[in-house]
Enzyme design. Structure first.
Site, PDB file in Angstrom:
ATOM      1  N   ASN A   7      -7.095 -15.843  -0.622  1.00 20.08           N
ATOM      2  CA  ASN A   7      -6.621 -14.481  -0.567  1.00 20.08           C
ATOM      3  C   ASN A   7      -6.900 -13.863   0.907  1.00 20.08           C
ATOM      4  OD1 ASN A   7      -5.322 -12.293  -0.604  1.00 20.08           O
ATOM      5  ND2 ASN A   7      -7.110 -11.119  -2.551  1.00 20.08           N
ATOM      6  N   LYS A  14     -10.656 -14.323   0.843  1.00 25.00           N
ATOM      7  CA  LYS A  14     -11.135 -14.746  -0.367  1.00 25.00           C
ATOM      8  C   LYS A  14     -10.998 -15.593  -0.356  1.00 25.00           C
ATOM      9  CE  LYS A  14     -11.569  -9.277  -1.319  1.00 25.00           C
ATOM     10  NZ  LYS A  14      -9.960  -8.793  -1.665  1.00 25.00           N
ATOM     11  N   ARG A  90      -2.419 -16.418  -2.330  1.00 22.47           N
ATOM     12  CA  ARG A  90      -2.350 -15.620  -2.907  1.00 22.47           C
ATOM     13  C   ARG A  90      -0.991 -14.622  -2.076  1.00 22.47           C
ATOM     14  NH1 ARG A  90      -3.086  -9.111  -1.971  1.00 22.47           N
ATOM     15  NH2 ARG A  90      -2.264  -8.356  -3.448  1.00 22.47           N
ATOM     16  N   HIS A 179       1.343  -5.980  -7.235  1.00 24.63           N
ATOM     17  CA  HIS A 179      -0.309  -6.694  -8.503  1.00 24.63           C
ATOM     18  C   HIS A 179       0.762  -7.396  -9.296  1.00 24.63           C
ATOM     19  CE1 HIS A 179      -2.087  -2.515  -7.567  1.00 24.63           C
ATOM     20  NE2 HIS A 179      -2.985  -3.312  -6.829  1.00 24.63           N
ATOM     21  N   LEU A 208      -6.132   0.277 -12.242  1.00 29.16           N
ATOM     22  CA  LEU A 208      -6.348   1.606 -11.644  1.00 29.16           C
ATOM     23  C   LEU A 208      -7.873   1.137 -10.372  1.00 29.16           C
ATOM     24  CD1 LEU A 208      -6.266   3.388 -14.796  1.00 29.16           C
ATOM     25  CD2 LEU A 208      -4.239   2.703 -13.448  1.00 29.16           C
ATOM     26  N   GLY A 211      -6.020   0.964  -5.266  1.00 28.48           N
ATOM     27  CA  GLY A 211      -4.341   0.704  -5.373  1.00 28.48           C
ATOM     28  C   GLY A 211      -3.742   0.440  -6.605  1.00 28.48           C
ATOM     29  N   ARG A 240      -3.270   6.365  -0.829  1.00 30.03           N
ATOM     30  CA  ARG A 240      -2.267   6.448  -1.160  1.00 30.03           C
ATOM     31  C   ARG A 240      -1.774   7.686  -2.222  1.00 30.03           C
ATOM     32  NH1 ARG A 240      -1.415   0.148  -2.305  1.00 30.03           N
ATOM     33  NH2 ARG A 240      -3.294  -0.332  -0.868  1.00 30.03           N
ATOM     34  N   ASP A 282     -13.145   6.864  -3.287  1.00 32.32           N
ATOM     35  CA  ASP A 282     -13.781   6.188  -3.958  1.00 32.32           C
ATOM     36  C   ASP A 282     -14.131   7.312  -5.503  1.00 32.32           C
ATOM     37  OD1 ASP A 282     -15.723   4.614  -5.846  1.00 32.32           O
ATOM     38  OD2 ASP A 282     -16.044   3.892  -4.056  1.00 32.32           O
ATOM     39  N   ARG A 284     -15.582   6.965  -7.820  1.00 35.45           N
ATOM     40  CA  ARG A 284     -17.036   6.946  -8.420  1.00 35.45           C
ATOM     41  C   ARG A 284     -17.642   8.631  -7.333  1.00 35.45           C
ATOM     42  NH1 ARG A 284     -19.159   1.009  -7.437  1.00 35.45           N
ATOM     43  NH2 ARG A 284     -17.252   1.303  -6.037  1.00 35.45           N
ATOM     44  N   GLY A 330     -11.058  -2.030 -11.106  1.00 31.41           N
ATOM     45  CA  GLY A 330     -12.405  -0.675 -11.021  1.00 31.41           C
ATOM     46  C   GLY A 330     -12.136   0.242 -11.283  1.00 31.41           C
ATOM     47  N   GLY A 332     -10.047   1.527 -14.009  1.00 34.94           N
ATOM     48  CA  GLY A 332      -9.093   0.992 -15.308  1.00 34.94           C
ATOM     49  C   GLY A 332     -10.616   0.643 -16.447  1.00 34.94           C
ATOM     50  N   ASN A 334     -13.899   0.143 -15.738  1.00 34.92           N
ATOM     51  CA  ASN A 334     -15.235   0.755 -15.402  1.00 34.92           C
ATOM     52  C   ASN A 334     -15.294   2.573 -15.943  1.00 34.92           C
ATOM     53  OD1 ASN A 334     -16.793  -0.946 -14.805  1.00 34.92           O
ATOM     54  ND2 ASN A 334     -15.405  -1.605 -13.184  1.00 34.92           N
ATOM     55  N   GLU A 385      -7.129 -12.351 -11.662  1.00 31.76           N
ATOM     56  CA  GLU A 385      -5.862 -13.140 -10.766  1.00 31.76           C
ATOM     57  C   GLU A 385      -5.993 -13.938 -10.203  1.00 31.76           C
ATOM     58  OE1 GLU A 385      -6.703  -8.865  -8.849  1.00 31.76           O
ATOM     59  OE2 GLU A 385      -4.342  -8.949  -8.143  1.00 31.76           O
TER      60      GLU A 385
HETATM   61  P1  ADP Z   1      -8.880  -3.252  -4.945  1.00 31.64           P
HETATM   62  O1  ADP Z   1      -7.812  -2.460  -5.475  1.00 31.64           O
HETATM   63  O2  ADP Z   1      -9.206  -2.947  -3.808  1.00 31.64           O
HETATM   64  O3  ADP Z   1      -9.520  -4.316  -5.865  1.00 31.64           O
HETATM   65  P2  ADP Z   1     -10.567  -2.071  -7.592  1.00 31.64           P
HETATM   66  O4  ADP Z   1      -9.898  -2.195  -8.018  1.00 31.64           O
HETATM   67  O5  ADP Z   1     -12.304  -2.582  -7.430  1.00 31.64           O
HETATM   68  O6  ADP Z   1     -10.311  -2.035  -6.002  1.00 31.64           O
HETATM   69  O7  ADP Z   1     -11.396  -0.703  -7.428  1.00 31.64           O
HETATM   70  C1  ADP Z   1     -12.072   0.280  -6.451  1.00 31.64           C
HETATM   71  C2  ADP Z   1     -11.605   1.310  -7.139  1.00 31.64           C
HETATM   72  O8  ADP Z   1     -12.490   1.553  -8.724  1.00 31.64           O
HETATM   73  C3  ADP Z   1     -12.469   2.636  -6.753  1.00 31.64           C
HETATM   74  O9  ADP Z   1     -11.697   4.082  -7.153  1.00 31.64           O
HETATM   75  C4  ADP Z   1     -13.800   3.020  -7.484  1.00 31.64           C
HETATM   76  O10 ADP Z   1     -14.680   4.350  -7.296  1.00 31.64           O
HETATM   77  C5  ADP Z   1     -13.792   2.761  -9.277  1.00 31.64           C
HETATM   78  N1  ADP Z   1     -14.938   2.545 -10.200  1.00 31.64           N
HETATM   79  C6  ADP Z   1     -15.760   1.108  -9.775  1.00 31.64           C
HETATM   80  N2  ADP Z   1     -16.606   0.817 -10.379  1.00 31.64           N
HETATM   81  C7  ADP Z   1     -16.471   2.444 -10.836  1.00 31.64           C
HETATM   82  C8  ADP Z   1     -16.752   3.185 -12.311  1.00 31.64           C
HETATM   83  N3  ADP Z   1     -18.177   2.787 -12.269  1.00 31.64           N
HETATM   84  N4  ADP Z   1     -17.112   4.025 -12.165  1.00 31.64           N
HETATM   85  C9  ADP Z   1     -15.825   4.719 -11.752  1.00 31.64           C
HETATM   86  N5  ADP Z   1     -14.738   4.183 -10.900  1.00 31.64           N
HETATM   87  C10 ADP Z   1     -15.306   2.755 -10.477  1.00 31.64           C
END
Ligand code: ADP
Length: 404
Positions: A7, A14, A90, A179, A208, A211, A240, A282, A284, A330, A332, A334, A385
């Site tokens: 990728n 990656k 990819r 996606h 989620l 992006g 975005r 982010d 978090r 990320g 969705g 977590n 993916e």
């Molecule tokens: P990408 O689209 O770059 O692949 P990811 O799927 O890794 O991104 O998602 C990144 C997002 O997931 C960030 O907003 C991050 O804060 C969120 N995230 C990751 N871990 C957690 C968590 N434990 N709680 C809330 N959000 C999280």
């Protein structure tokens, strides 16, 4: 069969090496800061991770480093690059023509070059990565897996924008969706979890991450998705904006005297969760700021949940029902609070989650978070993916060898 999945981004590459017999990852990592200085990470199961800072001039140098790690006498996982049977690449965009994963021959590459104009961010680095891999591994099959191709089943009524039709004809301005590889993977996994066939299910998948996109899959085929001509449409994302009234853009350009490039930058890099919260892109950080009483962070999270909820509702209308809602990526996977906000007050539509299970959802596992008896199942499924790309690549290798 061993498949290398690549990728390539503008300054990163990656990679994951799969052993398809055992469906396992032999090694994976990333080359970052390509063309700037360079960092290489190399990870294997049950072994210490390796991280090196070294000069990585371009994608060609990056793939050279990856191959030397994979074949290293002491740290390698294969003895020679010839053990790699094929490479899966990819691609974010396959345009209108590449509607399924394909072996990348001259014709396909020419076509991908011709659509760089509508894919300016991802197209050039992905093509550079492909060229470098082809040079390093000229005798193996190189397969392209396109995020957009999952949406080749979307009907015209859902992908044509209500602007003069000539712009679709002249510039191919239409909804493409992104996606797709993630949505394809998690919708299949959802069907497996429910012990049913995708061909009999209506599934809404919410990817989620930084992006974000939401996709409706009816009886195994995508019927709609929230991203559009670019990965900018739909719900608010890290930086975005997602969907906004289009006139906001032209108004802002006039008021602030912005060029198209400046307007693009505001909408892609300074908007979304970052723009609303003013704190971070982010999730978090935004949650932490909300806990400390930051009102705009609370608002950013509310706007995101509200946007996701509205799209789920519209897809239930579009498909005349849903069997499952899936959360992935990320946020969705977590962020239990986000899932809870999205699914609250949705019982009219048959969506009820078990809040205890949702709050204590173990990381990295497929979990059914539905309340008992909920007509619509709500699932958390970690996306994969890369494995989907490896599977498509393997299938094309097998198909081609059968033809010979
Ligand atoms: P990408 O689209 O770059 O692949 P990811 O799927 O890794 O991104 O998602 C990144 C997002 O997931 C960030 O907003 C991050 O804060 C969120 N995230 C990751 N871990 C957690 C968590 N434990 N709680 C809330 N959000 C999280």
């Amino acid at each position: 069969m061993k498949i290398l999945v690549v990728n390539a981004g503008s300054s990163s590459l990656k990679y994951q090496l799969f052993d398809m017999e055992t469906a396992s990852v032999l090694a994976r990592g990333n080359c970052e800061r390509i063309g700037i200085d360079g960092t290489l990470t190399y990870k294997r199961p049950c072994k210490e991770d390796i991280k090196k800072d070294l000069s990585i001039k371009d994608h060609r140098a990056a793939i050279g480093l990856v191959l030397s790690c994979l074949t290293d006498k002491d740290e390698g996982v294969i003895s020679d690059a010839s053990e790699i049977d094929a490479v899966g690449h990819r691609f974010a965009h396959g345009g209108e023509r590449l509607s399924e994963s394909a072996v990348l021959g001259e014709g396909e590459i020419e076509y991908l070059e011709s659509i760089v104009e509508i894919n300016p961010l991802h197209g050039p680095p992905a093509l550079a990565g492909l060229a470098a891999c082809k040079e390093a591994m000229p005798s193996v099959m190189h397969v392209g897996v396109f995020d957009t191709s999952y949406y080749s089943t979307v009907e015209k009524k859902a992908y044509i924008y209500p602007i003069p039709y000539e712009y679709y004809e002249k510039y191919k301005i239409r909804k493409y969706g992104f996606h797709g590889t993630s949505h394809r993977y998690v919708s299949r996994r959802a069907a497996e979890m429910l012990g049913r066939d995708t061909g009999e299910l209506k599934i809404i998948t919410c990817h989620l991450g930084n992006g974000s996109s939401i996709t409706a899959t009816k009886y195994g085929s995508a019927v709609d998705t929230s991203m559009g001509f670019t990965p900018q449409d739909g719900v608010p994302m890290g930086t975005r904006c997602g969907a906004v009234d289009p006139s906001v853009v032209t108004y802002l350009m006039k008021k602030e005297g912005l060029t198209p490039a400046e307007a693009d930058k505001i909408l892609t890099s300074k908007s979304g969760l970052l723009g609303i919260s003013g704190v971070s892109s982010d999730c978090r950080d935004i949650r932490a700021a909300k806990e400390k009483g930051d009102g705009r962070s609370a608002l950013a999270l509310e706007i995101l949940a509200h946007g996701i909820k509205k799209i789920i509702g519209s897809y239930i209308a579009e498909m005349n029902g849903a069997d499952a809602i899936v959360f992935t990526a990320g946020i969705g996977e977590n962020d239990g609070e986000m899932r809870e906000s999205v699914c609250s007050d949705m019982d009219f539509l048959g969506i009820k989650i078990n809040t205890d299970v949702n709050r204590n959802c173990p990381r990295g596992e497929d979990v059914d978070i539905s309340a008992e008896g909920s007509p619509v199942k709500t699932l958390v499924i970690p996306t994969n993916e890369e494995y989907m790309i490896a599977l498509d690549t393997q299938n094309l290798v097998i198909k081609n060898s059968e033809r010979k």
